[in-house]
Design a protein around this motif. Structure first.
Motif, PDB file in Angstrom:
ATOM      1  N   ALA A 212     -35.497  19.108 -11.932  1.00 19.89           N
ATOM      2  CA  ALA A 212     -35.810  18.374 -13.158  1.00 19.89           C
ATOM      3  C   ALA A 212     -35.309  19.126 -14.382  1.00 19.89           C
ATOM      4  N   LYS A 213     -35.397  20.457 -14.313  1.00 21.30           N
ATOM      5  CA  LYS A 213     -34.826  21.331 -15.348  1.00 21.30           C
ATOM      6  C   LYS A 213     -34.415  22.631 -14.686  1.00 21.30           C
ATOM      7  N   HIS A 214     -33.177  23.054 -14.924  1.00 18.32           N
ATOM      8  CA  HIS A 214     -32.723  24.344 -14.404  1.00 18.32           C
ATOM      9  C   HIS A 214     -32.702  25.356 -15.544  1.00 18.32           C
ATOM     10  N   HIS A 215     -32.173  26.553 -15.269  1.00 12.85           N
ATOM     11  CA  HIS A 215     -32.243  27.643 -16.237  1.00 12.85           C
ATOM     12  C   HIS A 215     -31.547  27.310 -17.556  1.00 12.85           C
TER      13      HIS A 215
ATOM     14  N   PHE B 285     -31.641  22.059 -19.649  1.00  7.34           N
ATOM     15  CA  PHE B 285     -31.355  20.624 -19.748  1.00  7.34           C
ATOM     16  C   PHE B 285     -32.298  19.826 -18.853  1.00  7.34           C
ATOM     17  N   CYS B 286     -32.881  18.762 -19.400  1.00  6.37           N
ATOM     18  CA  CYS B 286     -33.892  17.979 -18.691  1.00  6.37           C
ATOM     19  C   CYS B 286     -33.331  16.641 -18.223  1.00  6.37           C
TER      20      CYS B 286
ATOM     21  N   ASP C  27     -46.644  21.519 -21.339  1.00  5.34           N
ATOM     22  CA  ASP C  27     -46.415  20.140 -21.791  1.00  5.34           C
ATOM     23  C   ASP C  27     -45.414  19.423 -20.880  1.00  5.34           C
ATOM     24  N   GLN C  28     -44.321  20.091 -20.545  1.00  2.00           N
ATOM     25  CA  GLN C  28     -43.319  19.438 -19.700  1.00  2.00           C
ATOM     26  C   GLN C  28     -43.824  19.231 -18.276  1.00  2.00           C
TER      27      GLN C  28
ATOM     28  N   TYR D  31     -33.036  18.219 -25.812  1.00  3.09           N
ATOM     29  CA  TYR D  31     -32.023  18.659 -24.843  1.00  3.09           C
ATOM     30  C   TYR D  31     -32.283  17.969 -23.519  1.00  3.09           C
ATOM     31  N   LYS D  32     -31.983  16.673 -23.479  1.00  8.44           N
ATOM     32  CA  LYS D  32     -32.358  15.833 -22.354  1.00  8.44           C
ATOM     33  C   LYS D  32     -31.313  14.756 -22.127  1.00  8.44           C
ATOM     34  N   VAL D  33     -31.351  14.192 -20.951  1.00  4.25           N
ATOM     35  CA  VAL D  33     -30.318  13.257 -20.524  1.00  4.25           C
ATOM     36  C   VAL D  33     -30.242  12.008 -21.389  1.00  4.25           C
ATOM     37  N   THR D  34     -31.360  11.584 -21.948  1.00  4.88           N
ATOM     38  CA  THR D  34     -31.348  10.359 -22.756  1.00  4.88           C
ATOM     39  C   THR D  34     -30.589  10.528 -24.068  1.00  4.88           C
TER      40      THR D  34
END
Length: 449
Positions: free
Chosen positions: A110-113, A116-117, A200-201, A126-129
């Motif tokens: 879902a998130k790597h180092h 990016f989410c 939160d995430q 910092y996310k795909v959307t």
């Protein structure tokens, strides 16, 4: 996943062999041995899962640690965010390939180092959307895999090289190398704010996608130039996760190995233990995560790909030592599985189609059975069947020393054809056909007395 695998493997060995007496178990974490076994029963039965490492690093296609390996700044890394558009992404196709390979659960990064989410988190931009793709990737993924009967797991990186409050350390790609300069730079970063970000995430991941069966937190590297459970606030993090998903299974990478409650299973990475891992001389649940090649993320030019036979034998060996195999795929930036991964998945699926019952529900054979030369044993205690996996096909006969009187029938598992045998004292000789069955690894199924 990490680059410094050897250090983690050594750290795991030390943490298990020098396991200190567990701290007092918090009331929220109290669980009997029987309760834990029941919670983990599906996992210890299914044995075989798919790992998926997917993120911005699929665009450079030079290893998932490319940002650190090449010391890429946030500004220079931004081009991958600006061009991320997996237009061929079809999670139903992924899920079908996993099912056909015989995999029963999946763990997605879902998130790597890199930070990016893959979902529409409200706690970061910092996310795909916000990429050209513009859509959440996780919800359709979860729906597709659940539709195939595959259990859902998430990988979530405790490390975040993009977050402005994540303190610089010895692994950070962009931080000062000098310790004094690093310390000064970190005065502008607040680990407490980052701890809240983690909570939160993870709350989003644990509440927005239904039942989550496994969580793979990654990873801790305590010490002067690293981070451990105090940095992550691991105890409160685990408490939150268990409150939101009481049945979830959690790995051992939150630096809580000094407890009995802060982890559910051990995670040897990219290596095969010589025997069933133990803690305090007691066997513990374990899962080895492995790659098809030398990289977790998509690596276009990687050439050290394992063969179907190597991967099949790996699955058998893991099961023969009471463990699980989490086998990784690194999709391309357009959202497809690499053709080499497809070939391996298809090959393993062909073998599993006829031999899955020597894997599912199986574990290490009782000590009274010794594996013949060039063979591996798995055992199903419920069905009372022993499986002899023959790695090198012998000429006409297979000798089972000490097996006399311990089984009543033998057959080849791929076609259920009888295997006749003769008894000589305490030993048994199986009469095998001269020609090896047309399968990657033939298996003899013994029905025990």
């Amino acid at each position: 996943m990490r680059k410094i695998v050897i250090l983690f493997v050594l750290g795991m060995a030390l943490s298990t062999s020098s396991f200190v007496k567990a701290q007092g178990t918090p009331s929220w974490a109290k669980e009997t041995k029987e309760q834990k076994e029941k919670r983990m029963a599906w996992w210890t039965h299914d044995r075989f899962g798919m790992f998926i490492h997917w993120g911005l690093y699929a665009l450079p296609a030079r290893h998932e640690w490319v940002k650190r390996n090449e010391g890429i700044s946030n500004e220079d890394y931004q081009k991958y965010f600006d061009h991320f558009n997996p237009d061929l992404y079809d999670p139903k196709e992924w899920a079908a390939k996993a099912r056909e390979a015989g995999m029963k659960y999946v763990v997605l990064t879902a998130k790597h180092h890199e930070g990016f989410c893959l979902w529409d988190s409200k706690y970061t931009d910092y996310k795909v959307t916000n990429t050209p793709y513009g859509k959440d990737l996780i919800k359709p993924f979860v729906d597709a895999f659940r539709a195939e009967g595959i259990r859902i797991g998430f990988y979530y990186s405790l490390i975040d090289w993009h977050h402005p409050e994540f303190p610089y350390d010895g692994l950070h790609p962009n931080g000062p190398k000098d310790p004094d300069e690093r310390k000064a730079a970190n005065e502008k970063r607040d680990i407490k704010k980052y701890q809240k970000y983690l909570k939160d995430q993870l709350t989003e991941l644990m509440t927005q996608f239904g039942q989550i069966d496994e969580l793979f937190l990654d990873f801790s590297y305590p010490g002067e130039n690293g981070k451990g459970h105090e940095d992550w606030d691991s105890e409160n993090l685990i408490q939150l996760i268990r409150k939101l998903q009481p049945g979830i299974l959690i790995d051992d990478r939150a630096d809580l190995n000094h407890t009995e409650w802060g982890w559910d299973f051990k995670t040897p990475e990219q290596y095969m233990p010589t025997e069933w891992p133990t803690v305090n001389e007691q066997r513990v649940p374990w899962e080895t995560c492995q790659t098809f090649s030398g990289s977790w993320g998509y690596y276009r030019d990687e050439t050290t790909w394992k063969s179907v036979r190597q991967l099949t034998v790996m699955l058998i060996e893991v099961t023969s030592k009471g463990g699980n195999l989490l086998l990784n795929v690194g999709p391309t930036a357009r959202g497809l599985f690499d053709y080499r991964a497809n070939e391996r998945l298809e090959g393993m699926g062909k073998w599993m189609a006829y031999h899955s019952r020597s894997i599912y529900g199986c574990t290490q054979a009782p000590d009274e059975f010794t594996a013949p030369r060039n063979c591996l044993l798995t055992y199903n205690p419920e069905a009372k069947r022993l499986y002899v996996h023959i790695l090198e096909w012998p000429i006409g006969a297979l000798h089972l020393n000490g097996f006399a009187g311990k089984f009543k029938y033998a057959q080849l598992l791929n076609d259920a054809s009888e295997v006749r045998y003769r008894v000589d004292g305490n030993n048994v000789t199986l009469n095998l056909p001269v020609l090896k069955p047309d399968v990657e690894v033939p298996v003899i199924e013994l029905f025990l007395e």
